[in-house]
Design an enzyme around this catalytic site. Structure first.
Site, PDB file in Angstrom:
ATOM      1  N   ASP A  90      44.708  31.521  37.637  1.00  0.00           N
ATOM      2  CA  ASP A  90      43.979  32.049  38.782  1.00  0.00           C
ATOM      3  C   ASP A  90      43.670  30.838  39.671  1.00  0.00           C
ATOM      4  O   ASP A  90      43.706  29.685  39.215  1.00  0.00           O
ATOM      5  CB  ASP A  90      42.706  32.792  38.368  1.00  0.00           C
TER       6      ASP A  90
HETATM    7  C1  BGC Z   1      41.317  35.766  42.583  1.00  0.00           C
HETATM    8  C2  BGC Z   1      42.728  36.265  42.325  1.00  0.00           C
HETATM    9  C3  BGC Z   1      43.579  36.000  43.546  1.00  0.00           C
HETATM   10  C4  BGC Z   1      43.533  34.521  43.868  1.00  0.00           C
HETATM   11  C5  BGC Z   1      44.337  34.144  45.092  1.00  0.00           C
HETATM   12  C6  BGC Z   1      41.282  34.329  43.074  1.00  0.00           C
HETATM   13  O1  BGC Z   1      40.012  33.992  43.495  1.00  0.00           O
HETATM   14  O2  BGC Z   1      40.552  35.886  41.393  1.00  0.00           O
HETATM   15  O3  BGC Z   1      42.714  37.620  41.994  1.00  0.00           O
HETATM   16  O4  BGC Z   1      44.875  36.444  43.311  1.00  0.00           O
HETATM   17  O5  BGC Z   1      42.193  34.140  44.120  1.00  0.00           O
HETATM   18  O6  BGC Z   1      43.731  34.601  46.251  1.00  0.00           O
END
Ligand code: BGC
Length: 776
Positions: free
Chosen positions: A241
């Site tokens: 993530d």
């Molecule tokens: C989120 C993800 C997301 C990623 C990119 C993170 O903060 O938890 O779900 O895909 O950011 O934006």
């Protein structure tokens, strides 16, 4: 911020050759991003760069000017209903179609991987990101997640199944340790991922921010390698993530291939250093590079041939999905007939109340926020559908949108309601209540909205509530005020049109709840332990999540899991469950005949639940194991079939550390909700007896129940010198004493010299057990 690369590789990659040719530094560089959204190229060897971007219910592609948090404006894309609504469709075919549309938009925008779906379990209705997840149940989450992945990937682009794993809250999400026993992990929190990974093979899996039992998901070898790869056979890329990597070298060693976004290349240098110093085997890095190059290879055909899409057709699909995902919770009769659907011919007398009818809430905040290609509001859509000039009163304010005060708007709405034939009032959570990054701390609609409803109910009994919220709200304080409630969740850009279709009967509602609506927050399974404290959240409710908990406690709920009304009715008949095979090979074929007994076309969601009334572990009273959505014309009848396998009947045995099927009776129920079971069939399943390893610490009862240990123990008791047992090994002691014995470890019995057997007897028992290989 690095600008987007201009090169992409043209031809297929010779992955093994490239691994030979890449320098150590180049290999390390591939395992972290180029910038916020792109993978790292190695131009010297013709390795291009691809773009990955959010996800999950629409494409959120930022232009080259990605901001620091990656949240700035993105290109227009269809905002499909959020997962809360898509989940409520219970329709795998529809989700495949939505997936395919998402895939086309992804491909048309030259993006290789769409970052979704999210399938984390809704442990508590408070989780700020529940709108991005499907259900409190792993079968619903896994199967709908798989369908979406299949659809997206059918267009030649990839997905990122997220957030792996146990990311069930936003509070402290980047650090908190989710402390969960293995059985609960396996049965509740990992099952959905397992179903989606094994069925749909997502190109990437995104690891969660949080820790799982003290170890960051990004550094968890058990999670990322043993379970995901060794057990489930996953061969794709694990991506972090965004910002979830705390320490690159242990992450890579644990099975995390790609750190996103770029974090300044310090991690790359650490990887190089670890290989040089011998702290990490270069083969570990090679394996990650192999997976990344394979991902790039998979993305090449689509990159070479971008597609286009029909925004109008996707908008229509979004409307269909929003209608299919709305749940008619309640539709009581007024003047002798259910209040809904309304007649289009009567629309001129309808009063629409609530700012949300004009300014829809259709998605949640955070990384999933899509810039829609267009946006329907229900007020306009009702006018378009019925041809009537429908009256409207905002009823309450939305900050920065509505002029006036709540009191003034309420009074105006009540005045107008006095003469309306029917009042449709749009209520819901304010946008600021639901977002990635934080959780709610209550389940309530704003007081102003409840006060409005009360005042309207006093002047007009023909009152319909349309709700917009991403996760359950409590209805118990106000639902007595209204005969009809339609839950639309956050329905995406075409949600307004879908509401019009449902209110006026152009469609019969066919959504069903994938999460229980509790009477109050205090009733919820994780109440008291959600969201934890001091860096830990303890999943003390174990496997009793969602309906499993309410059923175990026999608790009243406002609306049960699986519930949803339609404008027609269905009969379930001829329910049978037939067992064939045994042990690991067992299957139970469940069949039911479903008949549309009403007057309009509609769809039933046939739900199959299984319960094991007798087990050595506590099992939920019933658990969903399969479902089918079937659309029927009035009078039409169809047989549906769900085939269950051994895994569907098994539980995770905590000491055997394996899926375990206990032979005996199982109760198979077919129903229209978890609390509306139309038939229950008892089946008898044959499986080898349980053989948990025995030791001197195992109890007398565990020895007795063991297929080999029981035989050995009886032989020991049958010895002539054993007091208190006959020559067949049957106990000759009173019942109370016998019951107490069952719970005593055999070493304790041996210590009570003269009770049944002494230490010599115990030693004999253990020796024989060792010989027969039943002792750990
Ligand atoms: C989120 C993800 C997301 C990623 C990119 C993170 O903060 O938890 O779900 O895909 O950011 O934006």
């Amino acid at each position: 911020m690095t600008s987007a690369p201009t090169t992409t590789t043209a031809g297929p990659l010779d992955v093994e050759r490239l691994i030979q040719d890449l320098t150590l530094e180049e290999k390390a560089s591939l395992t972290s991003g180029l910038d916020f959204w792109h993978t790292q190229p190695v131009e010297r060897l013709g390795i291009g760069s691809v773009m990955v971007t959010d996800g999950p219910h629409g494409l959120r592609k930022q232009d080259t000017s990605a901001d620091h948090l990656g949240l700035a404006e993105s290109v227009p894309a269809t905002c499909f209903p959020t997962a809360a609504a898509l989940g409520s469709t219970w329709d795998v075919d529809l989700l495949r179609r939505v997936g395919s549309a998402l895939g086309r938009e992804t491909r048309a925008n030259d993006v290789a991987v769409l970052l979704g779906p999210g399938i984390n379990i809704k442990r508590s209705p408070l989780c700020g990101r529940n709108f991005e997840y499907f259900s409190e149940d792993p079968v619903v989450s896994g199967d709908l997640g798989a369908a979406l992945i299949e659809g997206i990937q059918s267009e030649g682009v990839g997905t990122s199944l997220k957030h792996f794993a146990v990311n069930n809250q936003e509070t402290d999400r980047m650090r908190v340790s989710a402390d969960v026993d293995e059985r609960t992990l396996r049965e509740i929190y990992l099952t959905g991922f397992e179903r989606a990974v094994t069925r749909a093979k997502p190109w990437t899996v995104m690891c969660a921010y949080n820790k799982v039992n003290g170890t960051y998901a990004s550094e968890h070898p058990w999670l990322l390698t043993e379970v995901l790869r060794d057990e489930w056979g996953y061969d794709g890329v694990v991506v972090s993530d965004w910002g979830a990597v705390a320490d690159r070298v242990p992450s890579l060693a644990a099975g995390l291939d790609l750190e996103m976004p770029n974090s300044g290349n310090i991690g790359d240098a650490q990887v190089v250093e670890a290989v040089r110093s011998g702290a990490m085997d270069e083969a570990v890095l090679d394996q990650a590079v192999r997976r990344l190059l394979t991902l790039l290879s998979r993305a090449l055909p689509a990159a070479a041939e971008p597609s286009s899409y029909d925004a109008g057709a996707h908008h229509a699909l979004a409307r269909e999905a929003a209608a299919a995902g709305s749940v008619l919770l309640k539709n009581d009769p007024v003047d002798g007939a259910p209040l809904l659907p309304l007649r289009a011919a009567d629309a001129a007398g309808v009063l629409v109340v609530g700012e949300f009818a004009r300014t829809p809430r259709y998605q949640g905040a955070g990384s999933s926020q899509v810039n829609p290609t267009r946006l329907d509001d229900a007020l306009t859509a009702i006018g378009e559908l019925t041809g009537a000039d429908v009256s409207f009163a905002p009823g309450f304010t939305i900050e920065g949108v509505t002029e006036g005060s709540d009191e003034q708007l309420r009074d105006e709405a009540v005045e107008a309601a006095k003469t309306a034939t029917t009042v449709v009032v749009f209520l819901g959570l304010p946008a600021a209540d639901e977002s990635e990054g934080y959780d709610r701390d209550h389940l309530d609609l704003p007081d102003t909205q409840v006060a409005l409803l009360q005042a309207l109910a006093e002047v007009n009994p023909r009152l319909v509530v349309v709700l917009a919220n991403g996760s359950a709200v409590a209805l118990s304080g106000w639902e007595h005020l209204t005969p009809a409630v339609l839950e639309t969740w956050l329905g995406g850009q075409a949600g307004g049109g879908a509401v019009a279709d449902l209110l006026f009967g152009a469609q019969s509602p066919s959504g069903r709840l994938t999460e229980t609506i509790p009477v109050s927050l205090r009733d919820t399974p994780a109440y008291g332990s959600f969201p934890g404290e001091l860096g830990h959240v303890r999943y003390g409710e174990g496997v009793l999540v969602g309906y499993r908990y309410y059923d175990a406690k026999g608790m009243a709920v406002s609306y049960p899991f699986g519930h949803g009304l339609t404008y027609t009715s269905f009969e379930h008949s001829d329910v049978t469950a037939t067992v064939s095979g045994e042990g690991d090979e067992v299957t139970v074929t469940v069949r039911a005949r479903i008949t549309n007994t009403g007057r309009v076309r509609g769809a039933e969601v046939v739900q199959v639940y299984v319960g094991d009334p007798e087990s050595v572990v506590l099992r939920p009273e019933r658990e969903l194991k399969g479902f089918v959505k079937v659309a029927l014309e009035p009078g039409e009848s169809r047989e549906v079939e769900v085939v269950l396998d051994a895994r569907d009947l098994s539980y995770w045995h905590p000491t055997l550390r394996a899926w375990t099927l206990e032979g005996g009776e199982f109760l198979v129920s077919v129903g229209a909700s978890s609390r509306d079971l139309r038939a229950t069939v008892s089946v008898d399943v044959t499986a080898p007896p349980l053989a948990a390893p025995l030791s001197d610490d195992s109890t007398f009862g565990e020895w007795l129940d063991h297929p080999v240990g029981g035989e050995l123990l009886r032989a020991e008791l049958a010895r002539p010198e054993t007091p208190g047992a006959d020559d067949q090994g049957n106990l000759e002691i009173d019942e109370t004493m016998a019951k107490m014995l069952l719970d005593m470890p055999v070493r304790v019995i041996a210590n009570f010299a003269g009770m049944l057997f002494d230490r010599d007897g115990l030693a004999r028992l253990l020796d024989q057990a060792r010989e027969r290989s039943v002792r750990a």
